[in-house]
Scaffold this motif. Structure first.
Motif, short mmCIF file in Angstrom:
data_model
loop_
_atom_site.label_atom_id
_atom_site.label_comp_id
_atom_site.label_asym_id
_atom_site.label_seq_id
_atom_site.Cartn_x
_atom_site.Cartn_y
_atom_site.Cartn_z
N ALA A 1 0.82 -1.22 0.00
CA ALA A 1 0.00 0.00 0.00
C ALA A 1 0.85 1.27 0.00
O ALA A 1 0.44 2.29 -0.53
CB ALA A 1 -0.94 0.01 1.20
N GLY A 2 2.01 1.20 0.60
CA GLY A 2 2.85 2.40 0.73
C GLY A 2 2.50 3.19 1.96
O GLY A 2 3.34 3.52 2.76
N GLY A 3 1.23 3.49 2.14
CA GLY A 3 0.73 4.18 3.33
C GLY A 3 -0.69 3.70 3.59
O GLY A 3 -1.52 3.72 2.69
N ILE A 4 -0.96 3.24 4.82
CA ILE A 4 -2.28 2.66 5.12
C ILE A 4 -2.59 2.81 6.60
O ILE A 4 -1.69 2.76 7.43
CB ILE A 4 -2.33 1.18 4.69
CG1 ILE A 4 -3.75 0.62 4.79
CG2 ILE A 4 -1.34 0.34 5.46
CD1 ILE A 4 -3.93 -0.74 4.13
N VAL A 5 -3.87 2.99 6.90
CA VAL A 5 -4.33 3.03 8.28
C VAL A 5 -4.78 1.62 8.65
O VAL A 5 -5.61 1.03 7.95
CB VAL A 5 -5.49 4.03 8.47
CG1 VAL A 5 -6.02 3.97 9.89
CG2 VAL A 5 -5.02 5.43 8.13
N LEU A 6 -4.22 1.08 9.72
CA LEU A 6 -4.59 -0.24 10.20
C LEU A 6 -4.99 -0.17 11.66
O LEU A 6 -4.38 0.59 12.43
CB LEU A 6 -3.40 -1.21 10.07
CG LEU A 6 -2.92 -1.56 8.67
CD1 LEU A 6 -1.63 -2.36 8.74
CD2 LEU A 6 -3.99 -2.34 7.93
N GLY A 7 -5.96 -0.97 12.03
CA GLY A 7 -6.30 -1.11 13.43
C GLY A 7 -5.17 -1.84 14.14
O GLY A 7 -4.48 -2.67 13.54
#
Length: 99
Positions: free
Chosen positions: A40-46
């Motif tokens: 993704a390169g940059g991602i928001v994950l829980g």
């Protein structure tokens, strides 16, 4: 796309149901979590429960004035898995490696 279709898409993406589907590192193995960030390169994950963070592959996914810091998150196979980096804005005391 018509304006109505675009509005419907925006409402759907902003709904709590869409937001509740955020992927969590605790459901993934360490290599899976690391791979998601890398692709993704940059991602928001829980990161467990209501907590989350934005993880990046490298500094290219940060703002121009931000730097990266190693990021560790709990996964299904490792309670402290290195999955990438987080971006941060250095403060006055951070210029000598104190971050």
């Amino acid at each position: 796309m018509t304006r109505l279709a675009l509005l419907a898409l925006a409402v759907t993406l902003a709904s709590p149901a869409a937001q509740a589907q955020r992927q969590s590192t605790t459901d993934l193995t360490c290599p899976q979590a690391r791979g998601i960030v890398a692709r993704a390169g940059g991602i928001v994950l829980g990161t467990g429960g209501p907590t989350y963070d934005r993880f990046v592959r490298d500094r290219n996914f940060c703002a121009p004035t931000e730097y990266t810091r190693a990021a560790y998150a709990p996964t299904r196979t490792d309670p402290r898995c290195f999955i990438g980096y987080t971006c941060f804005e250095p403060g006055r005391g951070d210029w000598f490696g104190d971050y």
